[in-house]
Design an enzyme around this catalytic site. Structure first.
Site, PDB file in Angstrom:
ATOM      1  N   LYS A  65      39.636  40.632  37.721  1.00  0.00           N
ATOM      2  CA  LYS A  65      38.473  41.383  37.255  1.00  0.00           C
ATOM      3  C   LYS A  65      37.636  40.580  36.279  1.00  0.00           C
ATOM      4  O   LYS A  65      36.518  40.955  35.978  1.00  0.00           O
ATOM      5  CB  LYS A  65      38.869  42.744  36.702  1.00  0.00           C
ATOM      6  CG  LYS A  65      39.962  42.815  35.662  1.00  0.00           C
ATOM      7  CD  LYS A  65      40.117  44.307  35.313  1.00  0.00           C
ATOM      8  CE  LYS A  65      41.479  44.775  34.930  1.00  0.00           C
ATOM      9  NZ  LYS A  65      41.913  44.417  33.596  1.00  0.00           N
ATOM     10  N   LYS A 112      44.723  31.840  30.081  1.00  0.00           N
ATOM     11  CA  LYS A 112      43.737  32.498  29.210  1.00  0.00           C
ATOM     12  C   LYS A 112      43.332  31.613  28.040  1.00  0.00           C
ATOM     13  O   LYS A 112      42.211  31.714  27.554  1.00  0.00           O
ATOM     14  CB  LYS A 112      44.253  33.864  28.732  1.00  0.00           C
ATOM     15  CG  LYS A 112      44.389  34.853  29.882  1.00  0.00           C
ATOM     16  CD  LYS A 112      44.158  36.296  29.489  1.00  0.00           C
ATOM     17  CE  LYS A 112      44.067  37.132  30.762  1.00  0.00           C
ATOM     18  NZ  LYS A 112      43.978  38.569  30.547  1.00  0.00           N
ATOM     19  N   LYS A 125      43.920  34.153  42.400  1.00  0.00           N
ATOM     20  CA  LYS A 125      44.103  35.599  42.541  1.00  0.00           C
ATOM     21  C   LYS A 125      42.762  36.285  42.295  1.00  0.00           C
ATOM     22  O   LYS A 125      41.932  35.792  41.524  1.00  0.00           O
ATOM     23  CB  LYS A 125      45.184  36.118  41.586  1.00  0.00           C
ATOM     24  CG  LYS A 125      44.745  36.332  40.154  1.00  0.00           C
ATOM     25  CD  LYS A 125      45.667  37.306  39.400  1.00  0.00           C
ATOM     26  CE  LYS A 125      45.089  37.570  38.012  1.00  0.00           C
ATOM     27  NZ  LYS A 125      45.662  38.654  37.267  1.00  0.00           N
TER      28      LYS A 125
END
Ligand code: ATP
Ligand code: LTN
Length: 333
Positions: free
Chosen positions: A200, A115, A197
């Site tokens: 969203k 992130k 992965k």
């Protein structure tokens, strides 16, 4: 008797639209587990703000996620459903646990590194402290088990480390939780890049199937999904990651084993296979979408669920927090 029922805790962040990865890795299992465990499920809005959020959107996503939990079959009569920010104990315990967590441990977290790379302009303290807040969530409720996708395993391990550390310094205070990962569905990959992965917040929306996608979109995305060389529909995660991912999705959505799923496609080509996966997913999602829309139109009901959830959650959380405050020497009146 009451003590023999184990406690289960989990949460999802109300950010973006949920994908079938979130559904299969998390919410679908919750529904299966709610009869067996004393369950508490949160909407992790305090985690969500570690990445910049639009306030109106965050508010809307919060109710959408609650409606989705219920539409998927999570029953507010059986479980405690609440919004993380409604229970101030989370922030309070997180502060205490911060003093039992090392900076180096947080810097090593894969999600923090990912992130930070993705949001290089906003590497805030909250992003780094995310796992400690998550530990506080879990430990406040003395959870025995925590069903999550495999991407959360590292956060669960650090939660266990923090719990053990605290218990050893003082005396047994926290239940040391176990992660619960499904055999199939714990790691759904991106349709256009099976090495990643399904997320969203992925940049390429064609790689993710959102729970809000309509039938045509779902069928189109599966038709475009990356498959592998060869033409056999066989589960082989190493050599056929694309096909194996689709087989996993098909098998969990149709409640079949992967072997049964393989048999359904014996002698069939990738085209037929991808069409069938799309159909089974679209068929399963349609009633969930309809129920979510119905619930969203009944805001009074959703508010009532959140209110009673917050009361139940608060009373459990406060008990643990008082214990912690006493042990660390906070003077109490
Ligand atoms: P983001 O991409 O915005 O970081 P996310 O898709 O990882 O979000 P979270 O809210 O962080 O979603 O996770 C909710 C739950 O869904 C967690 O239990 C997580 O492990 C699970 N999950 C997320 N992605 C997948 C996936 N691809 N396969 C299986 N489970 C998943
Ligand atoms: N970080 C989690 C969401 C989450 C969570 C939790 C999961 C926040 N608090 C407590 C389990 C238990 C994620 O799935 N990304």
């Amino acid at each position: 008797m009451e003590n023999t029922v184990k406690k289960l805790y989990s949460a999802v962040q109300p950010t973006n639209n949920l994908t079938i990865g979130n559904y299969l890795g998390a919410i679908k299992q919750w529904v299966q587990l709610q009869d067996e465990y004393d369950c508490t499920f949160a909407i992790a809005n305090m985690h969500a703000i570690t990445v910049r959020q639009d306030p109106a959107n965050l508010r809307r996503k919060t109710l959408e996620l609650l409606a989705l939990y219920i539409a998927c079959g999570v029953d507010p009569q059986k479980c405690t459903l609440y919004l993380q920010s409604h229970v101030p104990c989370h922030a309070e315990l997180a502060w205490v646990l911060n003093t039992f967590t090392y900076v180096g441990e947080m810097e090593r977290m894969t999600q923090f590194k990912d992130k930070s790379a993705k949001h290089a302009d906003n590497i805030n303290m909250g992003l780094m402290d995310y796992p400690v807040l998550m530990a506080a969530d879990i430990l406040l409720y003395q959870a025995d088990v925590v069903p999550v996708g495999l991407d959360q395993r590292q956060h669960l391990e650090i939660t266990r480390d923090i719990a053990v550390r605290f218990n050893n310094i003082y005396s047994p205070t926290f239940t040391v939780p176990e992660g619960l990962y499904m055999k199939v569905g714990a790691k759904i990959a991106d349709l256009s890049d099976p090495s990643k992965k399904m997320s969203k917040s992925a940049e390429n929306p064609n790689g993710s199937i959102f729970l809000t996608d309509d039938r045509d979109t779902i069928l189109r995305k599966f038709r475009r999904a990356v498959t592998d060389s060869g033409n056999e529909v066989k589960f082989d995660a190493e050599n056929k990651p694309g096909v194996s991912n689709l087989l996993s999705i098909y098998s969990v959505f149709s409640d079949k084993t992967t072997a049964e799923a393989e048999r359904d496609f014996e002698g069939k080509g990738y085209g037929d296979f991808k069409q069938a996966v799309g159909e089974v997913v679209a068929d399963r999602l349609a009633p969930i979408q309809a129920e979510q829309a119905r619930l969203l139109a009944d805001k009074d009901y959703l508010n009532a669920v959140l209110k009673s959830g917050a009361e139940k959650a608060y009373s459990a959380a406060r008990k643990t927090l008082s214990k912690v405050y006493k042990k660390i020497g906070f003077y109490q009146l």
